[in-house]
Design an enzyme around this catalytic site. Structure first.
Site, PDB file in Angstrom:
ATOM      1  N   ARG A 179       0.151  -9.233  13.378  1.00 31.04           N
ATOM      2  CA  ARG A 179      -0.444  -8.172  12.545  1.00 31.04           C
ATOM      3  C   ARG A 179      -1.425  -8.767  11.538  1.00 31.04           C
ATOM      4  O   ARG A 179      -2.464  -8.184  11.250  1.00 31.04           O
ATOM      5  CB  ARG A 179       0.653  -7.391  11.822  1.00 31.04           C
ATOM      6  CG  ARG A 179       1.465  -6.519  12.766  1.00 31.04           C
ATOM      7  CD  ARG A 179       2.755  -6.052  12.134  1.00 31.04           C
ATOM      8  NE  ARG A 179       2.561  -5.101  11.069  1.00 31.04           N
ATOM      9  CZ  ARG A 179       3.474  -4.823  10.143  1.00 31.04           C
ATOM     10  NH1 ARG A 179       4.637  -5.442  10.156  1.00 31.04           N
ATOM     11  NH2 ARG A 179       3.232  -3.946   9.216  1.00 31.04           N
TER      12      ARG A 179
ATOM     13  N   LYS B 221       0.821  -1.211   0.000  1.00 30.70           N
ATOM     14  CA  LYS B 221       0.000   0.000   0.000  1.00 30.70           C
ATOM     15  C   LYS B 221       0.859   1.267   0.000  1.00 30.70           C
ATOM     16  O   LYS B 221       0.538   2.234  -0.672  1.00 30.70           O
ATOM     17  CB  LYS B 221      -0.934   0.022   1.220  1.00 30.70           C
ATOM     18  CG  LYS B 221      -1.853  -1.183   1.309  1.00 30.70           C
ATOM     19  CD  LYS B 221      -2.860  -1.048   2.446  1.00 30.70           C
ATOM     20  CE  LYS B 221      -2.265  -0.944   3.831  1.00 30.70           C
ATOM     21  NZ  LYS B 221      -1.567  -2.168   4.291  1.00 30.70           N
TER      22      LYS B 221
ATOM     23  N   ARG C 100      11.933  -2.559  10.229  1.00 32.28           N
ATOM     24  CA  ARG C 100      10.954  -2.124  11.214  1.00 32.28           C
ATOM     25  C   ARG C 100      10.864  -3.148  12.331  1.00 32.28           C
ATOM     26  O   ARG C 100      10.912  -4.343  12.086  1.00 32.28           O
ATOM     27  CB  ARG C 100       9.593  -1.951  10.536  1.00 32.28           C
ATOM     28  CG  ARG C 100       9.454  -0.605   9.884  1.00 32.28           C
ATOM     29  CD  ARG C 100       8.239  -0.518   9.015  1.00 32.28           C
ATOM     30  NE  ARG C 100       7.012  -1.016   9.641  1.00 32.28           N
ATOM     31  CZ  ARG C 100       5.798  -0.889   9.091  1.00 32.28           C
ATOM     32  NH1 ARG C 100       5.674  -0.289   7.924  1.00 32.28           N
ATOM     33  NH2 ARG C 100       4.739  -1.363   9.700  1.00 32.28           N
TER      34      ARG C 100
ATOM     35  N   ARG D  70      -8.874   1.166   9.607  1.00 34.15           N
ATOM     36  CA  ARG D  70      -8.489  -0.223   9.881  1.00 34.15           C
ATOM     37  C   ARG D  70      -9.545  -0.944  10.691  1.00 34.15           C
ATOM     38  O   ARG D  70      -9.417  -2.140  10.928  1.00 34.15           O
ATOM     39  CB  ARG D  70      -7.172  -0.234  10.657  1.00 34.15           C
ATOM     40  CG  ARG D  70      -5.963  -0.677   9.819  1.00 34.15           C
ATOM     41  CD  ARG D  70      -4.776  -0.612  10.733  1.00 34.15           C
ATOM     42  NE  ARG D  70      -3.632  -1.353  10.329  1.00 34.15           N
ATOM     43  CZ  ARG D  70      -2.579  -0.835   9.700  1.00 34.15           C
ATOM     44  NH1 ARG D  70      -2.600   0.399   9.291  1.00 34.15           N
ATOM     45  NH2 ARG D  70      -1.525  -1.580   9.469  1.00 34.15           N
TER      46      ARG D  70
HETATM   47  P1  AMP Z   1       1.421   0.214   8.938  1.00 36.28           P
HETATM   48  O1  AMP Z   1       2.663   0.976   8.626  1.00 36.28           O
HETATM   49  O2  AMP Z   1       0.209   0.747   8.212  1.00 36.28           O
HETATM   50  O3  AMP Z   1       1.580  -1.279   8.765  1.00 36.28           O
HETATM   51  O4  AMP Z   1       1.115   0.455  10.494  1.00 36.28           O
HETATM   52  C1  AMP Z   1       2.029   0.062  11.494  1.00 36.28           C
HETATM   53  C2  AMP Z   1       1.331  -0.019  12.834  1.00 36.28           C
HETATM   54  O5  AMP Z   1       0.790   1.270  13.173  1.00 36.28           O
HETATM   55  C3  AMP Z   1       0.131  -0.950  12.875  1.00 36.28           C
HETATM   56  O6  AMP Z   1       0.515  -2.290  13.107  1.00 36.28           O
HETATM   57  C4  AMP Z   1      -0.663  -0.358  14.035  1.00 36.28           C
HETATM   58  O7  AMP Z   1      -0.072  -0.692  15.282  1.00 36.28           O
HETATM   59  C5  AMP Z   1      -0.453   1.127  13.836  1.00 36.28           C
HETATM   60  N1  AMP Z   1      -1.503   1.711  12.967  1.00 36.28           N
HETATM   61  C6  AMP Z   1      -1.340   2.263  11.732  1.00 36.28           C
HETATM   62  N2  AMP Z   1      -2.507   2.680  11.233  1.00 36.28           N
HETATM   63  C7  AMP Z   1      -3.449   2.388  12.176  1.00 36.28           C
HETATM   64  C8  AMP Z   1      -4.863   2.547  12.246  1.00 36.28           C
HETATM   65  N3  AMP Z   1      -5.565   3.092  11.245  1.00 36.28           N
HETATM   66  N4  AMP Z   1      -5.483   2.123  13.381  1.00 36.28           N
HETATM   67  C9  AMP Z   1      -4.810   1.580  14.400  1.00 36.28           C
HETATM   68  N5  AMP Z   1      -3.481   1.380  14.392  1.00 36.28           N
HETATM   69  C10 AMP Z   1      -2.799   1.776  13.289  1.00 36.28           C
END
Ligand code: AMP
Length: 223
Positions: A173, A16, A162, A91
């Site tokens: 996740r 994404k 990360r 999410r």
């Molecule tokens: P991502 O980079 O989108 O994979 O997000 C990394 C982490 O950030 C996720 O595993 C969540 O812990 C947190 N996170 C990101 N976006 C959201 C969201 N919309 N709602 C809740 N937690 C989020």
């Protein structure tokens, strides 16, 4: 002129971020990643960052209220007036409802795009992923390594893995995705604004599918 909000829906590792950035540079909408905003807060050790970190390190979701506030703040900036691309938000169904209420009666069109990738492919992608903390460019140790080894090809910064890209956290996740985020596919299907694209080909092929879905939406909207 009507406005367009593109929601990139898909599991972690679906691409994404990469696809959102490309879409942004072609169509001119800002690409907004809640994950990136939260990671920056963690790096800066703000109150939000300290709270968010506890959830992120374990692969869980940051509470809706915190993320909704971040998104509201970001979307009120001038660059979002014409539209925006959301990567990683909403999410949960509650977040989707929040977003809908924020734009009720504002003439914003929503298009949610589901990027389809199998879990076993995601695990490989995520655990081999490396990223540049400076410019955000993403690499993979097997499929798209940096020509400069452990450093970014663009800006020479040392690449990082990360914390949440380890096997155990990735599994968590994915579980969270299936439980909390996947129901959004039905949510957006019911609202008539959902399209699906395959997410397992090359970055270029995936982008071609994505682009044509967005173009169709724009063409349909203005006719
Ligand atoms: P991502 O980079 O989108 O994979 O997000 C990394 C982490 O950030 C996720 O595993 C969540 O812990 C947190 N996170 C990101 N976006 C959201 C969201 N919309 N709602 C809740 N937690 C989020």
């Amino acid at each position: 002129m009507s406005r367009l909000a593109v929601i990139l829906l898909g599991p972690p590792g679906a691409g994404k971020g990469t696809q959102g950035r490309q879409l942004s540079s072609e169509f001119g909408y800002p690409s907004i990643s809640t994950g990136d905003i939260l990671r920056e807060a963690v790096r800066n050790q703000t109150d939000l960052g300290k709270e968010a970190r506890q959830h992120m390190d374990k692969g869980g979701l940051v509470p809706d209220g915190l993320v909704d506030a971040i998104v509201r703040d970001r979307l009120t900036r001038a660059d979002c007036r014409r539209g925006f691309i959301l990567d990683g938000y909403p999410r949960t169904v509650n977040q989707a409802e929040f977003l809908r209420r924020e734009y009720a009666g504002e003439g914003m069109q929503f298009l949610a795009i589901g990027v389809q990738v199998r879990d076993e492919v995601l695990v490989k992608r995520l655990t081999g992923r490396r990223s540049c903390p400076q410019c955000g460019r993403i690499y993979h140790v097997d499929t798209s390594p940096s020509r400069k080894g452990d450093c970014c090809e663009e800006c020479d910064s040392a690449l990082i893995q990360r914390k949440d890209d380890t096997v155990e956290v990735v599994r968590e996740r994915l579980q969270v995705y299936h439980q909390s985020t996947r129901p959004l596919i039905q949510y957006y299907r019911d609202s008539g604004a959902y399209a699906e694209i395959p997410g397992e080909g090359s970055v270029e092929d995936i982008y071609r599918s994505l682009r044509s879905v967005v173009q169709e939406q724009i063409a349909g909207r203005s006719s």
